[in-house]
Scaffold this motif. Structure first.
Motif, PDB file in Angstrom:
ATOM      1  N   GLY A 199       0.855  -1.264   0.032  1.00 52.36           N
ATOM      2  CA  GLY A 199      -0.067   0.154  -0.125  1.00 52.36           C
ATOM      3  C   GLY A 199       0.749   1.389  -0.055  1.00 52.36           C
ATOM      4  O   GLY A 199       2.002   1.264  -0.328  1.00 52.36           O
ATOM      5  N   ASN A 200       0.207   2.396   0.410  1.00 55.44           N
ATOM      6  CA  ASN A 200       0.952   3.665   0.429  1.00 55.44           C
ATOM      7  C   ASN A 200       2.071   3.659   1.276  1.00 55.44           C
ATOM      8  O   ASN A 200       2.097   3.002   2.144  1.00 55.44           O
ATOM      9  N   VAL A 201       2.627   4.532   0.884  1.00 57.15           N
ATOM     10  CA  VAL A 201       4.025   4.964   1.654  1.00 57.15           C
ATOM     11  C   VAL A 201       3.763   6.021   2.852  1.00 57.15           C
ATOM     12  O   VAL A 201       3.149   7.252   2.264  1.00 57.15           O
ATOM     13  N   SER A 202       3.751   5.609   4.211  1.00 54.00           N
ATOM     14  CA  SER A 202       3.067   6.598   5.399  1.00 54.00           C
ATOM     15  C   SER A 202       4.075   7.852   5.257  1.00 54.00           C
ATOM     16  O   SER A 202       5.077   7.622   5.147  1.00 54.00           O
ATOM     17  N   GLY A 203       3.204   8.843   5.575  1.00 56.89           N
ATOM     18  CA  GLY A 203       3.956  10.065   5.851  1.00 56.89           C
ATOM     19  C   GLY A 203       5.234   9.910   7.059  1.00 56.89           C
ATOM     20  O   GLY A 203       6.013  10.477   6.996  1.00 56.89           O
ATOM     21  N   GLU A 204       4.540   9.025   7.986  1.00 53.26           N
ATOM     22  CA  GLU A 204       5.426   8.789   9.371  1.00 53.26           C
ATOM     23  C   GLU A 204       6.752   8.334   8.611  1.00 53.26           C
ATOM     24  O   GLU A 204       8.000   8.629   9.164  1.00 53.26           O
ATOM     25  N   PHE A 205       6.836   7.143   7.813  1.00 54.16           N
ATOM     26  CA  PHE A 205       7.930   6.539   7.198  1.00 54.16           C
ATOM     27  C   PHE A 205       8.816   7.781   6.846  1.00 54.16           C
ATOM     28  O   PHE A 205       9.953   7.820   6.802  1.00 54.16           O
ATOM     29  N   LEU A 206       8.165   8.478   5.828  1.00 54.64           N
ATOM     30  CA  LEU A 206       9.015   9.632   5.031  1.00 54.64           C
ATOM     31  C   LEU A 206       9.483  10.542   6.108  1.00 54.64           C
ATOM     32  O   LEU A 206      10.772  10.964   6.035  1.00 54.64           O
ATOM     33  N   ASN A 207       8.889  10.872   7.248  1.00 56.34           N
ATOM     34  CA  ASN A 207       9.500  11.809   8.252  1.00 56.34           C
ATOM     35  C   ASN A 207      10.673  11.172   8.932  1.00 56.34           C
ATOM     36  O   ASN A 207      11.470  11.907   9.161  1.00 56.34           O
ATOM     37  N   MET A 208      10.525   9.710   9.132  1.00 54.86           N
ATOM     38  CA  MET A 208      11.581   9.261   9.691  1.00 54.86           C
ATOM     39  C   MET A 208      13.004   9.381   8.829  1.00 54.86           C
ATOM     40  O   MET A 208      13.857   9.662   9.311  1.00 54.86           O
ATOM     41  N   ILE A 209      12.787   9.180   7.618  1.00 55.93           N
ATOM     42  CA  ILE A 209      13.776   8.882   6.601  1.00 55.93           C
ATOM     43  C   ILE A 209      14.339  10.541   6.562  1.00 55.93           C
ATOM     44  O   ILE A 209      15.710  10.766   6.828  1.00 55.93           O
ATOM     45  N   PHE A 210      13.492  11.588   6.520  1.00 54.92           N
ATOM     46  CA  PHE A 210      13.935  12.833   6.742  1.00 54.92           C
ATOM     47  C   PHE A 210      14.586  13.414   7.930  1.00 54.92           C
ATOM     48  O   PHE A 210      15.770  13.930   7.804  1.00 54.92           O
ATOM     49  N   LEU A 211      14.116  12.980   8.837  1.00 48.67           N
ATOM     50  CA  LEU A 211      14.686  13.269  10.321  1.00 48.67           C
ATOM     51  C   LEU A 211      16.126  12.543  10.363  1.00 48.67           C
ATOM     52  O   LEU A 211      17.047  13.190  11.020  1.00 48.67           O
ATOM     53  N   ALA A 212      16.043  11.407   9.715  1.00 47.45           N
ATOM     54  CA  ALA A 212      17.489  10.399   9.985  1.00 47.45           C
ATOM     55  C   ALA A 212      18.420  11.370   8.951  1.00 47.45           C
ATOM     56  O   ALA A 212      19.762  10.946   9.187  1.00 47.45           O
ATOM     57  N   LEU A 213      18.359  12.197   8.163  1.00 48.28           N
ATOM     58  CA  LEU A 213      19.338  12.717   7.324  1.00 48.28           C
ATOM     59  C   LEU A 213      20.070  13.834   8.313  1.00 48.28           C
ATOM     60  O   LEU A 213      21.435  13.739   7.990  1.00 48.28           O
ATOM     61  N   MET A 214      19.548  14.231   9.285  1.00 53.14           N
ATOM     62  CA  MET A 214      20.475  15.064  10.423  1.00 53.14           C
ATOM     63  C   MET A 214      19.766  14.592  11.861  1.00 53.14           C
ATOM     64  O   MET A 214      19.354  15.637  12.304  1.00 53.14           O
ATOM     65  N   PRO A 215      19.928  13.665  12.088  1.00 52.55           N
ATOM     66  CA  PRO A 215      19.217  13.014  13.323  1.00 52.55           C
ATOM     67  C   PRO A 215      19.505  13.882  14.638  1.00 52.55           C
ATOM     68  O   PRO A 215      18.547  14.011  15.551  1.00 52.55           O
ATOM     69  N   PHE A 216      20.853  14.425  14.974  1.00 55.01           N
ATOM     70  CA  PHE A 216      21.096  15.028  16.330  1.00 55.01           C
ATOM     71  C   PHE A 216      20.331  16.344  16.338  1.00 55.01           C
ATOM     72  O   PHE A 216      20.069  16.765  17.224  1.00 55.01           O
ATOM     73  N   PHE A 239       7.387  28.461  16.188  1.00 51.80           N
ATOM     74  CA  PHE A 239       8.054  27.071  16.306  1.00 51.80           C
ATOM     75  C   PHE A 239       7.039  26.238  16.263  1.00 51.80           C
ATOM     76  O   PHE A 239       7.271  25.139  15.449  1.00 51.80           O
ATOM     77  N   MET A 240       5.722  26.268  16.702  1.00 55.69           N
ATOM     78  CA  MET A 240       4.627  25.429  16.698  1.00 55.69           C
ATOM     79  C   MET A 240       3.985  25.229  15.159  1.00 55.69           C
ATOM     80  O   MET A 240       3.682  23.953  14.909  1.00 55.69           O
ATOM     81  N   ARG A 241       3.932  26.280  14.782  1.00 55.27           N
ATOM     82  CA  ARG A 241       3.498  26.153  13.365  1.00 55.27           C
ATOM     83  C   ARG A 241       4.293  25.355  12.416  1.00 55.27           C
ATOM     84  O   ARG A 241       4.023  24.569  11.665  1.00 55.27           O
ATOM     85  N   MET A 242       5.729  25.532  12.596  1.00 56.05           N
ATOM     86  CA  MET A 242       6.761  24.795  11.800  1.00 56.05           C
ATOM     87  C   MET A 242       6.688  23.223  12.213  1.00 56.05           C
ATOM     88  O   MET A 242       6.686  22.476  11.395  1.00 56.05           O
ATOM     89  N   GLU A 243       6.532  22.995  13.351  1.00 54.88           N
ATOM     90  CA  GLU A 243       6.358  21.808  13.798  1.00 54.88           C
ATOM     91  C   GLU A 243       5.108  21.062  13.319  1.00 54.88           C
ATOM     92  O   GLU A 243       5.239  19.913  12.781  1.00 54.88           O
ATOM     93  N   LYS A 244       4.007  21.738  13.217  1.00 54.59           N
ATOM     94  CA  LYS A 244       2.773  21.237  12.722  1.00 54.59           C
ATOM     95  C   LYS A 244       3.008  20.889  11.218  1.00 54.59           C
ATOM     96  O   LYS A 244       2.998  19.790  10.829  1.00 54.59           O
ATOM     97  N   TRP A 245       3.777  21.738  10.353  1.00 59.80           N
ATOM     98  CA  TRP A 245       3.887  21.550   8.951  1.00 59.80           C
ATOM     99  C   TRP A 245       4.873  20.384   8.716  1.00 59.80           C
ATOM    100  O   TRP A 245       4.815  19.589   7.944  1.00 59.80           O
ATOM    101  N   ILE A 246       5.963  20.295   9.579  1.00 59.42           N
ATOM    102  CA  ILE A 246       7.000  19.138   9.516  1.00 59.42           C
ATOM    103  C   ILE A 246       6.078  17.588   9.470  1.00 59.42           C
ATOM    104  O   ILE A 246       6.444  16.814   8.849  1.00 59.42           O
ATOM    105  N   PHE A 247       5.449  17.581  10.574  1.00 61.03           N
ATOM    106  CA  PHE A 247       4.948  16.323  10.928  1.00 61.03           C
ATOM    107  C   PHE A 247       3.663  15.957  10.207  1.00 61.03           C
ATOM    108  O   PHE A 247       3.055  15.026  10.315  1.00 61.03           O
ATOM    109  N   ASP A 248       2.952  17.214   9.589  1.00 61.71           N
ATOM    110  CA  ASP A 248       1.643  16.928   8.610  1.00 61.71           C
ATOM    111  C   ASP A 248       1.977  16.373   7.662  1.00 61.71           C
ATOM    112  O   ASP A 248       1.996  17.102   6.523  1.00 61.71           O
ATOM    113  N   SER A 249       2.534  15.268   7.461  1.00 65.41           N
ATOM    114  CA  SER A 249       2.913  14.828   6.125  1.00 65.41           C
ATOM    115  C   SER A 249       2.104  13.889   5.460  1.00 65.41           C
ATOM    116  O   SER A 249       1.851  12.415   6.038  1.00 65.41           O
ATOM    117  N   PRO A 250       1.426  13.947   4.323  1.00 63.87           N
ATOM    118  CA  PRO A 250       0.496  12.998   3.757  1.00 63.87           C
ATOM    119  C   PRO A 250       1.067  11.494   3.274  1.00 63.87           C
ATOM    120  O   PRO A 250       2.423  11.870   3.063  1.00 63.87           O
TER     121      PRO A 250
END
Lengths: 351, 237
Positions: A199-216, A239-250
């Motif tokens: 099925g579809n590739v989850s937004g959470e999975f993509l986010n995990m990959i993006f975060l792993a680019l610079m994890p620290f 900050f919270m608006r940005m946080e919302k956008w980052i993790f609001d991944s379709p």
């Protein structure tokens, strides 16, 4: 011995101060409710499955330019372009008299898992363009493609060159296999057939990959800095608006995502001239309209090397690249980009 | 737990573990019923032994990392072949166990690489603090230094082919696991007369085909011509 005592004393002092600051910030954070994003007045003028085309209400006298259609990436939500009143690329463009349309790809779900990539470019995007052309009784529009949406826009402009008066690409990958491209290196060995079989590739999975680019920096330092920054409400809301956008991944529709990764990241077909959409070869050399290519010098997702080669692959006589000294997200919201990017786009369209 | 439990097949070992778990529940229940009773606190509980033996047999050491993981061949050799009318499902489960073991082995490799990155980063921080004593006197500066060093070390490793391959292997194994899990869920849905993934997929395909057919029927070539357009601004070249 006194040196060590002094050192300890300084450590304790700073530690206590940091703790106090963290407590104040945490307290202030508790008072922040749900943040608002994308506040500009806009009208939904066209809907096609989950895709929606918005038209923004003007904020100044029209500059007399063809409408500007913004094609954003599917991997994030487009309200980043109107995150808040003082951080809004769209607001800036409207205030310069540009007539702005925006494609919102929506949140694909299981019903979209078999939609091919060509449907997004030759179908949804083309029909949005068509709608604008019909509405304004014109032959061509200005197209602003951002990130993955920039790649879509390049394909579209190559397939339908007469429909694009001006093409502007922002943080757009063109060459997907440059040495600096960490994301590309990682996906080379991922079996996309297998990944999308369920099925579809989850937004959470993509986010995990993006975060792993610079994890620290992205999973630790950012939050430590937040706690030790000031507890000013406006800044915390930013900050919270940005946080919302980052993790609001379709979620990404399985087939389109598989094709995008295989054809662009793994095969680099776009610059090799081997891409085919809707049984038509996508040749960047077909792009003859003026092209402005904006990229971010510190981009960790789309490194400059992935963008800068565009000029060598198109036929446009009028081509200009603009480097902004920010990161991938800074290009939308940083003060530096706000001073540069909207005016550069307007001047390019107006020239 | 008996001494020969580690040599048992998976089913007796698992039963022993569950047996101990039931005993633990019983003891906890009794102590809740009568808080003055000293049974739970004074009795030596042999409760984790069976789980530890089972985990050891499956190649999982205490603390996740200590034991050398089993190969999937080793695990498969410990399982009896799939038999009986549920054998097709048993095969799926066996495949999931194989994938789980392989994932564990790859994850250990990944953790090893992560440990090396941390080691490199710590060394860099140590070098910095040795050359700049002020760094050690400020938690904030020390933390900044740690982040810089960690990201530098990480970037170096993350760009290597070894790292990319390990990461992709983990991803591919999880994808395979998900596919196998889907087969079980599919079977369960059929048994319960619930809509299954295959059914929904089939409907999605049909809807898509119908949509495309409708769109083609209404395509511009088959509609009356539009009114002429005015040209605002043509492409320049």
């Amino acid at each position: 011995m006194s040196d060590i005592a002094h050192l300890l004393s300084r450590l304790l002092e700073e530690g206590a101060s940091m703790q106090e600051q963290a407590r104040a910030t945490a307290h202030a954070l508790r008072g922040i409710g749900e943040v608002q994003v994308g506040l500009l007045d806009k009208e939904r003028v066209y809907t096609d499955n989950k895709v929606q085309l918005y038209h923004y209400a003007p904020k100044a006298r029209s500059a007399g330019l063809p409408p500007l259609l913004i094609c954003y990436a599917m991997v994030n939500r487009p309200y980043m372009l109107d995150l808040q009143p003082d951080r809004s690329l769209i607001r800036e463009l409207l205030s310069l008299g540009v007539d702005v349309y925006l494609i919102d790809w929506g949140y694909p779900d299981g019903a979209d898992r078999f939609i091919p990539l060509e449907e997004y470019i030759c179908g949804y995007l083309d029909r949005c363009v068509h709608h604008i052309l019909e509405k304004h009784s014109i032959d061509c529009i200005n197209l602003l493609g951002i990130c993955q949406g920039g790649t879509f826009s390049l394909c579209y402009a190559a397939l339908k060159p007469l429909r694009v008066a001006n093409l502007i690409t922002m943080v757009t990958p063109v060459d997907f296999k440059t040495p600096e491209n960490l994301l590309s290196k990682w996906v080379q060995y991922i079996d996309m057939d297998l990944l999308t079989q369920s099925g579809n590739v989850s937004g959470e999975f993509l986010n995990m990959i993006f975060l792993a680019l610079m994890p620290f920096r992205l999973t630790q330092q950012k939050y430590v800095n937040l706690l030790h920054a000031n507890s000013d409400r406006a800044q915390l809301e930013n900050f919270m608006r940005m946080e919302k956008w980052i993790f609001d991944s379709p979620d990404q529709p399985a087939r389109a995502c598989r094709e995008f990764v295989q054809w662009f990241f793994q095969d680099n077909r776009l610059i090799r001239g081997e891409l085919e959409l809707a049984a038509t070869s996508v040749r960047l050399k077909n792009i003859t309209c003026p092209v402005l290519n904006i990229y971010a010098a510190k981009d960790h997702l789309v490194p400059p090397s992935a963008s800068v080669s565009l000029g060598a692959h198109i036929s446009s006589k009028k081509y200009q690249s603009l480097q902004v000294d920010v990161g991938h997200i800074g290009i939308y919201v940083s003060g530096k980009a706000r001073k540069t990017v909207p005016h550069a786009i307007f001047n390019w369209l107006h020239a | 737990m008996t001494a020969n439990s580690a040599t048992m097949g998976p089913t007796p070992a698992m039963l022993a573990a569950w047996d101990n778990y039931a005993a633990l529940c019983q003891i906890i229940f009794e102590s809740l019923r009568d808080p003055t009773a000293t049974t739970a606190s004074t009795q030596s509980l042999p409760l984790l032994g069976a789980w530890q033996d089972l985990a050891k047999m499956w190649g999982m050491g205490p603390g996740f990392a200590a034991a050398a993981p089993l190969t999937s061949e080793q695990v498969s050799a410990r399982l009896i072949p799939a038999l009986g009318y549920t054998r097709e499902y048993q095969i799926v489960v066996q495949r999931m166990i194989d994938l789980g073991m392989e994932f564990q082995r790859r994850y250990a490799e990944f953790m090893q690489q992560s440990a090396e990155i941390t080691q490199t980063a710590l060394q860099a921080v140590q070098n910095r603090t040795t050359s700049d004593m002020n760094l050690a006197s400020s938690p904030a500066a020390l933390y900044e230094s740690w982040i810089d060093s960690a990201e530098t070390a990480y970037a170096q490793a993350a760009h290597s082919e070894k790292f990319a391959r390990t990461l992709a292997e983990l991803c591919n194994l999880l994808s395979s696991f998900k596919v196998e899990r889907g087969k079980l869920v599919e079977a369960f849905a059929r048994q319960m007369d619930l809509p299954s993934r295959a059914e929904v997929d089939s409907l999605h395909r049909q809807v898509r085909e119908l949509t495309m057919a409708l769109r083609n029927a209404n395509s511009p070539g088959k509609r009356p011509p539009r009114t002429p357009r005015k040209r605002l601004k043509a492409p320049r070249q």
